[in-house]
Motif scaffolding. Sequence first.
Motif: not given
Length: 305
Positions: A290-300, A9-16, A18-24
């Motif tokens: 405007g919308k919230s997905g499961l990943d947004d909820l888990l990240a928050a 993975l490239l760092p920018d993609h990994w950062a994206e 991570q914002r969706s609460a995805i483990a390494a």
Amino acid sequence: MSTPTPAGLLPDHWAELQRSAIAADVAAANVGSWGPGTDRHWESERAELVAHARLKIQTESIAGNGCPQAQPGHLAGRLIALDKRYGHLQAGGWRSLSAALPGQEPFNQWKPDQARAKGRRDGRGNWAPLPGKSVRYEAPPQAPDGGGLLLPHVPERCWLLIAERQGLPLPDAATIAAGFWPWALATPGLQLLICEGFKKCLAAVSAGWAAVGVPGIQMGRRVDADSSERLIEALQMLAPGRRWLIAFDAEAKPSTAAKVAAAAGALARALRSAGGRVEIARLPLLPGTGKSGLDDLLAAAGPEA
């Protein structure tokens, strides 16, 4: 301390991710970057993406007289146009590295760093872009049955957590070696969660949920020519006797929310017709969104959300 970027993975993609609460470990098993700075060449990614469409052009093109198209120039022109359509992959991006059920081929999505403009043809056949509209995720055109199911590779850590939380016997070494999805197929007591999109699916796995992803809210089922409805094949294989939880996005716009609710209801009916027991989750809309997905909820809110 920041988590090191997983291999592939490239760092920018990994950062994206991570914002969706995805483990390494989940990201490393399921996502790869392509393009500059990676080992994945964009033309190889394009070739995989358009493979079904190229085969259809080469074997099923019909001439004006109703016979198979045999003009090399015509076929070459269509193939060139197909490749040109996906030339934006040259800028790089990330893609899913999906698993598959036994006897099926993996279904994948690509997310280019440079999105393709969405457009339509006018009455004269001229293509024109739609202002402000783009295609963020690419799926294989002309895929069999219109596409399949996004299945994550489940690291052993997550697998054991899923089994423990659901009160299922822990898999032995031989079962783990064979892979998560053969075990899931043979374990109807395993509840599965359905999300729209691969990132939400990976966020759920990271939090200890067994999850599958559909590429769109309408993409878990098909309506045949006689107006009958059926599940896509992968869901049909998994459905009988299983508990399901559909977790599509929360939407602020009432008309969009109604469409999402209708799609969830239609998918629930199809799963029940195939022998599944289904619940539909009503996700909360996070403040200021405007919308919230499961990943947004888990990240928050974390895994207990």
